[in-house]
Design a protein around this motif. Sequence first.
Motif, PDB file in Angstrom:
ATOM      1  N   PRO A   1       0.824  -1.210   0.000  1.00  0.00           N
ATOM      2  CA  PRO A   1       0.000   0.000   0.000  1.00  0.00           C
ATOM      3  C   PRO A   1       0.856   1.259   0.000  1.00  0.00           C
ATOM      4  CG  PRO A   1      -0.727  -1.571   1.674  1.00  0.00           C
ATOM      5  CD  PRO A   1       0.595  -2.045   1.169  1.00  0.00           C
ATOM      6  N   GLU A   2       0.307   2.344  -0.499  1.00  0.00           N
ATOM      7  CA  GLU A   2       1.033   3.613  -0.540  1.00  0.00           C
ATOM      8  C   GLU A   2       1.229   4.175   0.863  1.00  0.00           C
ATOM      9  OE1 GLU A   2       3.047   6.932  -1.654  1.00  0.00           O
ATOM     10  OE2 GLU A   2       2.585   5.157  -2.855  1.00  0.00           O
ATOM     11  N   ALA A   3       0.138   4.257   1.629  1.00  0.00           N
ATOM     12  CA  ALA A   3       0.174   4.714   3.036  1.00  0.00           C
ATOM     13  C   ALA A   3       0.940   6.020   3.189  1.00  0.00           C
ATOM     14  CB  ALA A   3       0.762   3.630   3.936  1.00  0.00           C
ATOM     15  N   GLY A   4       0.647   6.971   2.336  1.00  0.00           N
ATOM     16  CA  GLY A   4       1.295   8.273   2.443  1.00  0.00           C
ATOM     17  C   GLY A   4       2.795   8.229   2.238  1.00  0.00           C
ATOM     18  N   GLY A   5       3.255   7.311   1.407  1.00  0.00           N
ATOM     19  CA  GLY A   5       4.678   7.198   1.143  1.00  0.00           C
ATOM     20  C   GLY A   5       5.435   6.330   2.122  1.00  0.00           C
ATOM     21  N   GLN A   6       4.740   5.781   3.128  1.00  0.00           N
ATOM     22  CA  GLN A   6       5.407   4.971   4.148  1.00  0.00           C
ATOM     23  C   GLN A   6       5.295   3.469   3.884  1.00  0.00           C
ATOM     24  OE1 GLN A   6       4.960   6.381   8.374  1.00  0.00           O
ATOM     25  NE2 GLN A   6       3.261   7.543   7.486  1.00  0.00           N
ATOM     26  N   GLY A   7       4.493   3.091   2.906  1.00  0.00           N
ATOM     27  CA  GLY A   7       4.196   1.676   2.697  1.00  0.00           C
ATOM     28  C   GLY A   7       5.423   0.824   2.424  1.00  0.00           C
ATOM     29  N   LEU A   8       6.292   1.280   1.526  1.00  0.00           N
ATOM     30  CA  LEU A   8       7.474   0.501   1.171  1.00  0.00           C
ATOM     31  C   LEU A   8       8.411   0.340   2.373  1.00  0.00           C
ATOM     32  CD1 LEU A   8       9.258  -0.950  -0.876  1.00  0.00           C
ATOM     33  CD2 LEU A   8      10.215   1.289  -1.520  1.00  0.00           C
TER      34      LEU A   8
END
Length: 417
Positions: free
Chosen positions: A190-197
């Motif tokens: 998930p993208e999660a505001g840029g925190q996913g990775l």
Amino acid sequence: MPGRASASRAPLILMIGPGLLLAATGVGAGDLATSSFVGGLLGTTVLWAVVVGAFFKFVVTEGLARWQLATGETLIEGAVSRLGRGVVWLFMPYLLLWSFFVGSALMSATGVTLHAMLPVFEHAERGKVVFGIAASLAGLVLVWFGGYRLFETVMRVCIAVMLVTAVLAAGLLWPGTLAVLEGLFLPQIPEAGGQGLSWTLALIGGVGGTLTVLCYGYWLREEGRTQKDDLRVCRIDLATGYIVTAVFGLAMVIVGSSISIEGTGARLLVMLSDRLEEVMGPAGKWMFLVGALGAVFSSLLGVWQSVPYLFADCWGLLKGGRADAVTRVDTRSAPYRSYLLLIATVPMFGLFWSFRDIQLAYAVIGALLFPVLALTLLIFNGRSAWVGPNFRNRPLTIVVLVVVLLFFSWIGLRPFV
């Protein structure tokens, strides 16, 4: 040794020993906090990452066991005999640094958990310090006076409590079978505001232990597993241990995905238990806390018991000695007990640092070891002259070790780039 020929045909329950110790030691504060936090942030979509992380650790540890059974040497002994004592001088600073940050992290996590169970102090930070010191001293006494068999018994109890409570909590907060199956078999980040990775990588890298995988070989010697035909037993043992590790990680991601929690730091476990009380009642809170205590204290106890093996082995190698396949490290020797005292006391200074900072340092330092292990196993287990043709790396193992090498190199370097 009499009776050793039948070891590979022993009942399954008798084959499972060091692998469970490795699971109990590796599953600690990092898995507990990271898995639940990632579950809350990313949901069940990243359940696949837990399985991948456990598989990576299985392949590396199986390679360590294969080397030791083929040669009669631990990986450190093998490196010294082929590359010289300079290996020990390079490894020892890392061992000292790892011991400090991991020791501090484990004391801190155990202290936080005990404070959540017994909130006798007004401030969580003070409870963390007092209870963390008490837990460390309790672990010291158990290892010092109890011996390997008592240690093994206590660890089995801890891991049973840890696993049962985590699975029950996940079952009570079950998000739906379809969601779980999609998270396991349809990998996505998930993208999660840029925190996913970043958090998905942290979840993969944080599953199971780091330096403690090297200690598996010493537990094999304690169990008398020293012959080449013990490899089948070791594979069953390790598979069981890493399945337990994966199940615990999956359960904590599911728990995290089912409740909303914010924050890190010393109050993370307290806040998580409070949210579980809101959702599941007082029984849910205490079930989680008991399981959390089993996870973090077993990890502390496992590190206190196993890491001094590494120091004692290194000390003996520097003094010119080398153990053979059936020689155990003497847990009553001065090098072993000196390091036990060191790891149980000096990291207490880290209790006055931020819980989050200690956990981050622990994760980064631990991740730096795996590229070295993967590269060493690619070279050492890749030579038939050293391990024999039957114990040499197979093509699939080579591919996985290369992936581990690249993946953990990337994780280890990310904070610096």
